[in-house]
Design an enzyme around this catalytic site. Structure first.
Site, PDB file in Angstrom:
ATOM      1  N   CYS A   1      87.607  -9.721  32.414  1.00  0.00           N
ATOM      2  CA  CYS A   1      87.433  -9.661  30.969  1.00  0.00           C
ATOM      3  C   CYS A   1      88.743  -9.586  30.199  1.00  0.00           C
ATOM      4  CB  CYS A   1      86.531  -8.484  30.599  1.00  0.00           C
ATOM      5  SG  CYS A   1      84.892  -8.610  31.341  1.00  0.00           S
TER       6      CYS A   1
ATOM      7  N   HIS B   1      88.521  -3.182  22.738  1.00  0.00           N
ATOM      8  CA  HIS B   1      87.669  -3.809  23.751  1.00  0.00           C
ATOM      9  C   HIS B   1      86.218  -3.456  23.421  1.00  0.00           C
ATOM     10  CE1 HIS B   1      86.709  -5.685  27.531  1.00  0.00           C
ATOM     11  NE2 HIS B   1      86.021  -4.611  27.909  1.00  0.00           N
TER      12      HIS B   1
ATOM     13  N   GLU C   1      88.568   4.122  26.509  1.00  0.00           N
ATOM     14  CA  GLU C   1      89.419   3.451  25.528  1.00  0.00           C
ATOM     15  C   GLU C   1      89.892   4.420  24.450  1.00  0.00           C
ATOM     16  OE1 GLU C   1      89.371  -0.734  22.988  1.00  0.00           O
ATOM     17  OE2 GLU C   1      87.564  -0.046  24.015  1.00  0.00           O
TER      18      GLU C   1
ATOM     19  N   LYS D   1      82.621  -7.151  19.378  1.00  0.00           N
ATOM     20  CA  LYS D   1      81.525  -7.347  20.331  1.00  0.00           C
ATOM     21  C   LYS D   1      80.204  -6.845  19.759  1.00  0.00           C
ATOM     22  CE  LYS D   1      84.290  -7.053  24.601  1.00  0.00           C
ATOM     23  NZ  LYS D   1      85.621  -6.710  24.042  1.00  0.00           N
TER      24      LYS D   1
ATOM     25  N   HIS E   1      79.635  -9.812  24.376  1.00  0.00           N
ATOM     26  CA  HIS E   1      80.764  -9.785  25.306  1.00  0.00           C
ATOM     27  C   HIS E   1      80.767 -11.074  26.127  1.00  0.00           C
ATOM     28  CE1 HIS E   1      83.821  -8.664  27.969  1.00  0.00           C
ATOM     29  NE2 HIS E   1      83.379  -7.490  28.411  1.00  0.00           N
TER      30      HIS E   1
ATOM     31  N   PHE F   1      86.658  -5.895  34.829  1.00  0.00           N
ATOM     32  CA  PHE F   1      86.248  -5.538  36.181  1.00  0.00           C
ATOM     33  C   PHE F   1      87.335  -5.965  37.164  1.00  0.00           C
ATOM     34  CE2 PHE F   1      81.324  -5.544  35.600  1.00  0.00           C
ATOM     35  CZ  PHE F   1      81.441  -4.403  34.838  1.00  0.00           C
TER      36      PHE F   1
END
Length: 419
Positions: A168, A308, A319, A340, A345, A404
């Protein structure tokens, strides 16, 4: 040190088939999330997604291109066309050996690969498949680099070309790679960005298995809730963004319109867990501090952070901790938001889409909101810009991403002095 700037932007995202439609969608804070329409989602825990209403023929792509390429590559080409037109580069006068391509993608040709397997295996019934049943361009789908090749061929780019696949963070990292190519004098122009079209049964099943996506199927527009106490996971999306990254003097020499300068980029790996995150946000904070140092900025210099903000319990808390560690008390005074909440996403593509949002925020003095943030998680206690866009003079914008595999990246865009 050679400097790089953004001179063109192309975006296709859910609810917005162009740069301007995308911008109006995110500043309006109206989520483009609905029940999945590309296949029957009934068997799945999460049955919603942020889909693009994308007709490749409407963007001038040919039947041959549509047959040859997966949806993610078609999205990239359509965005590159918009970005190139926006940059007003004269193709006839370009030094093609000084032009490169840096394209990010997390999952590549997922749709084409799954569709071909379903046909070849008789719907999964045959263990030994018959290769004569697959299409003639299956090898294109197998090799993610084919998308970078398509972009290079389309624009005659004969410099470095690569696909960056870091989960990502692919979108941020691909632009970071372009920035490095220009700094290292490997190119003067780089077509940079990312694309992903992951909305397929196999992807939905994978995220269902780890319960990462939201099961809020009854009210899809309210399902993506970054930093909200009632969040239940992220909403899968698709899309692409391509930026024209250009060496500063090259851009100035042709009187180009410059959106912003890329002033800082850094990446880290957490070496912790394939999908998990350390709660203290250490590696992300290290990437943020490194990017800020390269940009020669203090925390109080930041005017906006594009988070994010995936909407999972662990990411949003991780975060928040990273911002506090990296920016100290200044973190409490900087407007932060997650787009998002509006466009879902899109995995590897989202980083480049968020960087496009940063560039437009600098140009237009407006910070998009975080939609659906109605009851803040007490552990997410920063200014996450709930509900309504905010007028802010943005001279420096930061975007941060987690992927990930333990990837953590940060990038700073800055207004060019005198612009």
């Amino acid at each position: 040190m050679r400097r790089s700037v953004v001179t063109g932007i192309g975006v296709i995202a859910p609810g917005g088939g162009s740069r301007e439609e995308f911008w109006q969608r995110i500043v309006g804070g109206k989520p483009a999330i609905r029940r999945i329409s590309r296949f029957d989602p009934e068997p799945f825990r999460s049955q919603i997604a942020a889909e693009c209403d994308f007709d490749p023929f409407a963007y001038g792509l040919t039947p041959q291109e549509v047959r040859r390429m997966d949806r993610f590559a078609l999205l990239a080409l359509a965005c590159a066309d918009e970005a190139f037109a926006d940059s007003e580069l004269d193709r006839s006068s370009l030094d093609h050996e000084r032009m490169g391509v840096s394209l990010g993608s997390a999952v590549g040709s997922t749709i084409r690969l799954e569709d071909e397997y379903v046909v070849a295996s008789n719907g999964g019934k045959d263990w030994v498949v018959d290769p004569t049943h697959v299409g003639p361009f299956l090898h294109h789908a197998l090799v993610p680099s084919s998308a970078a090749t398509e972009l290079a061929v389309r624009y005659g780019a004969q410099g470095p070309a690569a696909v960056i696949s870091t989960g990502c963070t692919s979108g941020i990292d691909a632009i970071g790679h372009a920035h490095t190519l220009i700094q290292d004098d490997e190119a003067d122009i780089v077509i940079a960005g990312a694309s992903d079209a992951p909305i397929s049964p196999i992807t939905v099943a994978c995220f269902d298995a780890i319960r990462a996506t939201s099961p809020r199927n009854a009210d899809p527009e309210e399902a993506s809730r970054p930093f909200d106490a009632d969040r239940q996971g992220f909403v899968l999306g698709e899309g692409a963004a391509v930026l024209i990254v250009e060496e500063l003097e090259h851009a100035v020499a042709r009187s180009a319109r410059i959106y912003c300068e890329i002033t800082g980029f850094a990446a880290r790996a957490n070496s912790f867990h394939m999908t998990g995150l350390r709660p203290d946000g250490f590696e992300l904070s290290e990437a943020i501090m490194d990017a800020m140092d390269r940009a020669r900025l203090n925390p109080e210099d930041l005017d906006y952070i594009s988070a994010h903000g995936s909407g999972t319990k662990q990411n949003d808390r991780h975060e928040t901790a990273a911002y506090k560690r990296a920016l100290g008390e200044a973190a409490r005074h900087i407007p932060i938001s997650s787009i998002k909440s509006v466009i879902g996403h899109s995995l590897g593509a989202i980083g480049s889409i968020e960087m496009a949002a940063c560039a437009l925020a600098i140009q237009r003095g407006l910070v998009p909101p975080t939609a659906n943030l109605t009851t803040a998680d007490p552990e997410c206690d920063l200014d996450y810009t709930p509900g309504v866009a905010r007028e802010v003079t943005v001279d420096h914008a930061l975007s941060a991403g987690s992927g990930f595999g333990g990837f953590q990246s940060a990038m700073v865009f800055s207004r060019l002095e005198g612009k």
